[in-house]
Design a protein around this motif. Sequence first.
Motif, mmCIF file in Angstrom:
data_model
loop_
_atom_site.group_PDB
_atom_site.id
_atom_site.type_symbol
_atom_site.label_atom_id
_atom_site.label_comp_id
_atom_site.label_asym_id
_atom_site.label_seq_id
_atom_site.Cartn_x
_atom_site.Cartn_y
_atom_site.Cartn_z
ATOM 1 N N ARG A 232 0.825 -1.200 -0.010
ATOM 2 C CA ARG A 232 -0.083 -0.030 -0.046
ATOM 3 C C ARG A 232 0.760 1.344 -0.082
ATOM 4 N N GLY A 233 2.085 1.093 -0.377
ATOM 5 C CA GLY A 233 2.974 2.421 -0.778
ATOM 6 C C GLY A 233 3.690 2.664 0.234
ATOM 7 N N TYR A 234 3.893 1.924 1.493
ATOM 8 C CA TYR A 234 4.575 2.254 2.503
ATOM 9 C C TYR A 234 6.071 1.443 2.399
ATOM 10 N N LEU A 235 7.154 2.075 1.492
ATOM 11 C CA LEU A 235 8.087 1.382 1.127
ATOM 12 C C LEU A 235 9.060 1.394 2.155
ATOM 13 N N GLU A 236 9.083 2.289 3.240
ATOM 14 C CA GLU A 236 10.023 2.061 4.272
ATOM 15 C C GLU A 236 9.522 1.753 5.654
ATOM 16 N N GLU A 263 6.816 6.976 5.147
ATOM 17 C CA GLU A 263 5.952 7.964 4.220
ATOM 18 C C GLU A 263 5.620 6.913 3.237
ATOM 19 N N LYS A 264 4.285 7.369 2.610
ATOM 20 C CA LYS A 264 3.695 6.490 1.338
ATOM 21 C C LYS A 264 4.291 7.227 0.234
ATOM 22 N N PHE A 265 4.516 6.253 -0.480
ATOM 23 C CA PHE A 265 5.134 6.575 -1.894
ATOM 24 C C PHE A 265 4.344 6.145 -3.008
ATOM 25 N N VAL A 266 4.468 6.863 -4.146
ATOM 26 C CA VAL A 266 3.817 6.814 -5.243
ATOM 27 C C VAL A 266 4.639 6.307 -6.269
ATOM 28 N N VAL A 267 4.507 5.272 -7.353
ATOM 29 C CA VAL A 267 5.499 4.845 -8.321
ATOM 30 C C VAL A 267 5.502 6.137 -9.652
ATOM 31 N N SER A 268 6.377 6.425 -9.842
ATOM 32 C CA SER A 268 6.712 7.621 -10.863
ATOM 33 C C SER A 268 6.966 6.870 -12.191
ATOM 34 N N GLY A 269 7.560 5.951 -12.239
ATOM 35 C CA GLY A 269 7.783 4.936 -13.445
ATOM 36 C C GLY A 269 8.601 3.950 -13.401
ATOM 37 N N VAL A 270 8.886 2.937 -14.196
ATOM 38 C CA VAL A 270 9.399 1.979 -14.332
ATOM 39 C C VAL A 270 10.220 1.996 -15.687
ATOM 40 N N LYS A 271 11.644 1.374 -15.641
ATOM 41 C CA LYS A 271 12.588 1.435 -16.639
ATOM 42 C C LYS A 271 13.217 0.138 -16.555
ATOM 43 N N LEU A 272 13.846 -0.447 -17.600
ATOM 44 C CA LEU A 272 14.520 -1.771 -17.919
ATOM 45 C C LEU A 272 16.174 -1.226 -18.040
ATOM 46 N N GLU A 273 16.872 -2.016 -17.461
ATOM 47 C CA GLU A 273 18.253 -1.979 -17.521
ATOM 48 C C GLU A 273 19.002 -3.354 -17.685
ATOM 49 N N GLY A 274 19.962 -3.574 -18.428
ATOM 50 C CA GLY A 274 20.811 -4.711 -18.479
ATOM 51 C C GLY A 274 20.407 -5.621 -19.602
ATOM 52 N N ASN A 275 20.710 -6.863 -19.711
ATOM 53 C CA ASN A 275 20.673 -7.699 -20.871
ATOM 54 C C ASN A 275 19.176 -8.311 -21.246
ATOM 55 N N TYR A 295 3.126 2.528 -4.468
ATOM 56 C CA TYR A 295 4.167 1.265 -4.440
ATOM 57 C C TYR A 295 3.391 0.241 -4.026
ATOM 58 N N ASN A 296 3.756 -0.920 -4.448
ATOM 59 C CA ASN A 296 3.125 -2.376 -4.143
ATOM 60 C C ASN A 296 4.184 -3.297 -4.306
ATOM 61 N N ALA A 297 4.730 -3.730 -3.236
ATOM 62 C CA ALA A 297 5.592 -4.966 -3.276
ATOM 63 C C ALA A 297 5.274 -6.180 -3.795
ATOM 64 N N GLU A 298 4.039 -6.630 -3.870
ATOM 65 C CA GLU A 298 3.387 -7.630 -4.387
ATOM 66 C C GLU A 298 3.515 -7.366 -5.936
ATOM 67 N N GLU A 299 3.178 -6.308 -6.277
ATOM 68 C CA GLU A 299 3.520 -6.374 -7.821
ATOM 69 C C GLU A 299 4.905 -6.264 -8.501
ATOM 70 N N VAL A 300 5.572 -5.836 -7.420
ATOM 71 C CA VAL A 300 7.221 -5.719 -7.825
ATOM 72 C C VAL A 300 7.772 -6.897 -7.901
ATOM 73 N N ASN A 301 7.326 -7.889 -6.742
ATOM 74 C CA ASN A 301 7.727 -9.189 -6.643
ATOM 75 C C ASN A 301 6.935 -10.220 -7.698
ATOM 76 N N ALA A 302 5.913 -9.982 -8.120
ATOM 77 C CA ALA A 302 5.259 -10.652 -9.417
ATOM 78 C C ALA A 302 6.107 -10.454 -10.453
ATOM 79 N N THR A 303 6.303 -9.146 -10.724
ATOM 80 C CA THR A 303 7.218 -8.801 -12.033
ATOM 81 C C THR A 303 8.475 -9.350 -11.937
ATOM 82 N N VAL A 304 9.279 -9.406 -10.936
ATOM 83 C CA VAL A 304 10.573 -9.999 -10.867
ATOM 84 C C VAL A 304 10.422 -11.536 -10.982
#
Length: 795
Positions: A232-236, A263-275, A295-304
């Motif tokens: 729910r956005g509480y990254l820290e 604090e609650k954080f909102v995702v401003s953007g996503v970019k890819l780096e690497g091969n 920010y949603n850690a579940e979405e981040v983990n699902a993407t990874v």
Amino acid sequence: MRRAILALASTLLASTGWAIEPFTVKDIRVEGLQRVEAGTIFATLPVHVGDTYTDETGASAIRALFDLGLFKDARIDVINDVLVVIVEERPTVADVDFVGAREFDKAALVKALREVGLADGRPFDKALADRAEQELKRQYVSRSLYNAQIVTTVTPIERNRVNLTFTVTEGEVAHIREVRIVGNKAFSEKTLLDLFDQDSGTMLSWYTKSNQYSRSKLNADLETLRSYYLARGYLEFNIDSTQIAISPDRQDLSITVNITEGEKFVVSGVKLEGNYFGRDDEFKTLVQIRPGEPYNAEEVNATVKAFTDYFGSFGYAFAQVQPVPEIDREKGRVSLTLKSEPSRRVSVRRVVISGNDRTRDEVIRREFRQFEASWYDGDKIKLSRDRIDRLGYFSDVDVQTQEVSGAPDQVDVVINVKEKPTGNLQLGAGYSTTDKVSLTFGITQENLFGSGNYLGLQATTSSYNQSISLTATDPYFTADGISRTLSVYHTTTRPYYSADGNYKLTNEGGSIRFGVPFNELNTVYFGLGLERYTFSPGTNGAYTLVDGSYVYTATPQAYLDYFQCSGTVPSVVCAKSSVIGVPATIGWSRDDRDSALVPSRGRLQSASVEVGVGSEMRYLKSQYSYQQYVPLSKQYTLAFNGQLGYATPYGDSTYPIFKNFYAGGLGSIRGFEQNSLGPTDSVTGAALGGTRKAIFNMELSTPFPGAGNDRSLRLYGFFDAGNVFSTRTASMTDAQWSAQNKLRSSAGIGISWISPLGPLRLAYALPITYQKLDEANGIAADRLQRIQFQIGTSF
């Protein structure tokens, strides 16, 4: 201490002039051995025949003997250049017993002590007994028994052995008196505590044991709390500390969790780096992180996970994807960079299976879609793991990838399974308002002799129905995975209601069915059977003694017509006392649910067509069913179920009435008696079923109050609608036709429980649309039944 004294003694001897002059060892003798082999002594000593013996050598030899852990005392004498090693063996453990231990099985306690080194046949010392006591206390603390007391009794017996008895006073279970969360601002304490499986107790704590403290359960609750904030956005977010306070009498404890939300954080953007092998656009379609949303850690983990799985489908088993956040605290925003390192592409050297003591290797290997000497494919390995798990032979299936030493481009895939009992013996008796007293016997083996074959014998008898069936299934009748099922059966059916008369319908026959897997999810079935139906009209149109009084009974006219019966009581004669059928079937099923017993997502579809061929029973009977499960949240699941059926005769034959569809009751439309809906006999009022069926069910399941998130015990609300229909007869009036064919519906609540006897469902239903008694138009009332229960049904 003993080793230190010996070393000190050796030093003093050397310093006072009592040291032994170095000499060449002529021989070595050992005295005092009872069970230890002399070779163990000779292999341990740092001196051998022909070596030079010194005081330092003697001290090293004494230390080496004590390091074995086998001796209570050891010394070395020198007689004419001969070393005499004198030892006193420690006693060995002959037997371990427990007195007063009720919370654990003896086997579990024996296993716990074996892990600390105490077991039958092993050397014994007091330090080992102390460690054993501490381990036993630790086991009891894990069950919230903080007052457990352990007393160890050592009883010497012959041949230098001892019996150990652990006398346990378990005491009372310590209960959680209070759970507090300190530091929360964004969410109420009640909202956060509802996430926990542990609590201060509810009316169902006797079943869920949610008020019994467990460190492992608390850690799981803290991870749930952390995930809730990170989603729910509480990254820290951070859990600062967890405090456990135990009352002086050790009967109650309180838990305090101190947190810092941040604090609650909102995702401003996503970019890819690497091969990404030039497939950036393909990987971007796998991104589940949504810019502009918290920010949603579940979405981040699902993407990874989606990225690493996609890399794995190309053979890159060790691909690393690292989400790197860039935090802008002033604006409360965070941008994410997904950095990838595919590492190296690997192939599978071997597929290794372990843990299958009973199940044959081939039964597991034939479900595995990742082949040896092929490129590693993560999708195939996941599919293989799911296929093995769906066999139902194992309580746990774990698939791991291990690197091959000296071969960086190869891995071994290791399948670890934990077998569970696959045989089932059922002996039971029951009573219901429909079947009266019923007796059940069944014996099944899903994994016959470890071959993966199924064999089952079922027998049921009650006041109205008797059946016996034998079924055998070979899931790999051919190497391509075509299954074969053979079955034989014999059933006898009598009417449920006293007004239906005492006629009897007997069905006996057998069938063979083949299942052809067209892909991993879809299977098509082909079958052929041979059956015979025998009809006995009974005392049609007579008074019969039922429950102490005489009632008028009659056989439904539809049965008399089909079997061409004529005459009067007691001389009713049927031109067709029996009919032969040859049903040919073709069916299809697709199942991608996450669980067969407690599904929360996915769907199950099936369709079948049965055609009577090569006999006087010529008919077509088709069915389709659809189930869809939609997870609304971790606690709530919305489910839909639909059933459609259509049947008709072909040629110049009459449709067999006993092949009709039926509706009403659990598994159909709750609130109405089982199989009571649809067309009825005009004389007896008996339910005849129909040649068309349409049923719809909707359920919303929630955690049972007080049971936490236990998915084996659920509360659900439901809405049912539908009916079975038939063609209109000439004798029907418009009012009768309309009454029989209008939809019935009901709503209510129920409980589902995965009990030791199987899935149990209890429902309380209120009929919404139903038929009331209409004597003027000759319309009977629907048979209502508001409370219903059943074991082993889905909807």
